[in-house]
Every structure is written in C-alpha cells, then in structure tokens.
Design a protein around this motif. Sequence first.
Motif, short mmCIF file in Angstrom:
data_model
loop_
_atom_site.label_atom_id
_atom_site.label_comp_id
_atom_site.label_asym_id
_atom_site.label_seq_id
_atom_site.Cartn_x
_atom_site.Cartn_y
_atom_site.Cartn_z
N ALA A 16 -13.49 22.27 36.05
CA ALA A 16 -14.41 21.88 37.10
C ALA A 16 -15.67 22.73 37.09
CB ALA A 16 -13.72 22.02 38.46
N CYS A 17 -15.71 23.70 36.17
CA CYS A 17 -16.84 24.63 36.17
C CYS A 17 -17.57 24.58 34.83
CB CYS A 17 -16.34 26.04 36.48
SG CYS A 17 -17.63 27.29 36.50
N GLY A 18 -17.03 25.29 33.82
CA GLY A 18 -17.64 25.27 32.50
C GLY A 18 -18.91 26.09 32.40
N HIS A 19 -19.09 27.01 33.34
CA HIS A 19 -20.30 27.83 33.36
C HIS A 19 -20.37 28.71 32.11
CE1 HIS A 19 -23.70 29.78 35.22
NE2 HIS A 19 -23.15 30.97 35.05
N ILE A 20 -21.54 28.75 31.50
CA ILE A 20 -21.73 29.58 30.30
C ILE A 20 -22.72 30.68 30.63
CG2 ILE A 20 -22.54 29.65 27.93
CD1 ILE A 20 -21.90 26.61 27.82
N SER A 21 -22.26 31.93 30.57
CA SER A 21 -23.15 33.05 30.84
C SER A 21 -22.62 34.31 30.20
CB SER A 21 -23.29 33.27 32.35
OG SER A 21 -24.05 34.43 32.59
N LYS A 22 -23.53 35.12 29.69
CA LYS A 22 -23.12 36.44 29.21
C LYS A 22 -22.54 37.26 30.35
CE LYS A 22 -26.47 36.75 25.44
NZ LYS A 22 -27.71 37.40 24.96
N LEU A 23 -22.97 36.98 31.57
CA LEU A 23 -22.49 37.73 32.72
C LEU A 23 -21.02 37.46 33.00
CD1 LEU A 23 -25.55 37.27 35.11
CD2 LEU A 23 -24.98 39.24 33.69
N ASN A 24 -20.48 36.39 32.43
CA ASN A 24 -19.06 36.12 32.58
C ASN A 24 -18.22 37.18 31.87
OD1 ASN A 24 -19.65 33.83 33.99
ND2 ASN A 24 -19.23 32.41 32.33
N ARG A 25 -18.86 37.89 30.95
CA ARG A 25 -18.16 38.93 30.17
C ARG A 25 -18.74 40.29 30.52
NH1 ARG A 25 -15.80 37.79 25.39
NH2 ARG A 25 -15.34 39.98 25.32
N GLN A 26 -18.34 40.81 31.66
CA GLN A 26 -18.88 42.10 32.06
C GLN A 26 -18.21 43.24 31.31
OE1 GLN A 26 -19.42 42.64 36.27
NE2 GLN A 26 -20.04 40.52 36.55
N THR A 27 -16.98 42.99 30.84
CA THR A 27 -16.33 43.94 29.95
C THR A 27 -15.83 43.19 28.74
OG1 THR A 27 -14.08 43.69 30.81
CG2 THR A 27 -15.52 45.22 31.97
N GLN A 28 -15.51 43.94 27.68
CA GLN A 28 -15.06 43.31 26.44
C GLN A 28 -13.72 42.62 26.63
OE1 GLN A 28 -17.05 43.27 23.88
NE2 GLN A 28 -15.69 42.04 22.63
N ALA A 29 -12.89 43.18 27.51
CA ALA A 29 -11.51 42.70 27.60
C ALA A 29 -11.31 41.61 28.65
CB ALA A 29 -10.58 43.86 27.92
N LEU A 30 -12.17 41.61 29.66
CA LEU A 30 -11.93 40.70 30.79
C LEU A 30 -13.04 39.68 30.94
CD1 LEU A 30 -10.12 40.13 33.31
CD2 LEU A 30 -11.72 41.54 34.59
N PHE A 31 -12.62 38.42 31.14
CA PHE A 31 -13.56 37.35 31.48
C PHE A 31 -13.48 37.11 32.98
CE2 PHE A 31 -14.60 33.05 32.52
CZ PHE A 31 -15.61 32.68 31.66
N LYS A 32 -14.65 37.10 33.63
CA LYS A 32 -14.69 36.70 35.04
C LYS A 32 -15.90 35.82 35.25
CE LYS A 32 -14.55 38.16 39.81
NZ LYS A 32 -14.37 39.24 40.78
N CYS A 33 -15.65 34.58 35.63
CA CYS A 33 -16.75 33.63 35.80
C CYS A 33 -17.57 33.99 37.03
CB CYS A 33 -16.19 32.21 35.94
SG CYS A 33 -17.49 30.98 36.16
N VAL A 34 -18.89 34.12 36.83
CA VAL A 34 -19.76 34.46 37.95
C VAL A 34 -19.99 33.25 38.85
CG1 VAL A 34 -20.94 36.32 36.71
CG2 VAL A 34 -21.83 33.99 36.56
N GLU A 35 -19.61 32.07 38.37
CA GLU A 35 -19.86 30.84 39.12
C GLU A 35 -18.68 30.49 40.03
OE1 GLU A 35 -22.80 29.55 38.72
OE2 GLU A 35 -22.60 27.80 40.00
N CYS A 36 -17.45 30.47 39.47
CA CYS A 36 -16.30 30.01 40.24
C CYS A 36 -15.28 31.11 40.48
CB CYS A 36 -15.63 28.81 39.56
SG CYS A 36 -14.72 29.25 38.06
N GLY A 37 -15.46 32.27 39.83
CA GLY A 37 -14.55 33.38 40.05
C GLY A 37 -13.30 33.36 39.19
N TYR A 38 -13.20 32.42 38.27
CA TYR A 38 -12.06 32.35 37.36
C TYR A 38 -11.94 33.65 36.59
CZ TYR A 38 -9.14 30.81 33.47
OH TYR A 38 -8.16 30.70 32.53
N GLU A 39 -10.71 34.19 36.52
CA GLU A 39 -10.47 35.43 35.80
C GLU A 39 -9.35 35.26 34.78
OE1 GLU A 39 -11.03 38.60 39.34
OE2 GLU A 39 -9.96 39.32 37.60
N ASN A 40 -9.55 35.84 33.61
CA ASN A 40 -8.49 35.86 32.61
C ASN A 40 -8.88 36.86 31.53
OD1 ASN A 40 -6.10 35.16 31.27
ND2 ASN A 40 -6.41 32.99 31.71
N HIS A 41 -7.91 37.16 30.67
CA HIS A 41 -8.25 38.01 29.53
C HIS A 41 -9.24 37.27 28.63
CE1 HIS A 41 -5.46 41.24 30.28
NE2 HIS A 41 -4.53 40.36 30.57
N ALA A 42 -10.21 38.01 28.11
CA ALA A 42 -11.26 37.40 27.30
C ALA A 42 -10.68 36.68 26.09
CB ALA A 42 -12.24 38.48 26.85
#
Length: 80
Positions: A16-42
């Motif tokens: 439902a999101c699909g947001h593409i941003s470098k900001l989604n990867r604030q750390t190398q190991a963790l993905f956190k979507c700045v748009e919808c808040g989805y979190e998972n291991h990168a």
Amino acid sequence: MAVPPHHTSQTCPNPACGHISKLNRQTQALFKCVECGYENHADTVGAINILRAGYARLACEVSGAAMPPAAGTHRSELAA
Ligand SMILES: [Zn+2]
C-alpha cells in the motif's frame, strides 16, 4: 531469473506504500519507511523487493502486459 537490484534496499515493501527513499535506510541494518513506518531488517526488505520484482516480471511475461516494476515510481504521492 535476473532482477534489477536497484532501489531494492530503499523501497518500502508495503504494497500500500512502495515509498522509495534513501531516508528509509537510516542505518545499514535496519529499514524503516519514512512514509508508512514499516520496519524490517534491511536484508529482508531487499529480499522481499527482489522477490516482488521477480514476480512482477514473471506476471508481465505471462500476461504480456507492460506493467513497470514498482521501483522508480513515486506512488506514495498518489496513494497518500
Ligand atoms: Zn512505506
């Protein structure tokens, strides 16, 4: 099956999101979507996106439709 790897680590795998941003990867190991808040291991996010891109390509080949993959679009601006 060859799948273009670009954006796979920066793309939100939430259908439902699909947001593409470098900001989604604030750390190398963790993905956190700045748009919808989805979190998972990168790595998991990358795998999900590669898998989805692979299925999208497969669906294209099966149906013959010219559907572009989610990567490279800015759907979040439309879906908000
Ligand atoms: Zn998202």
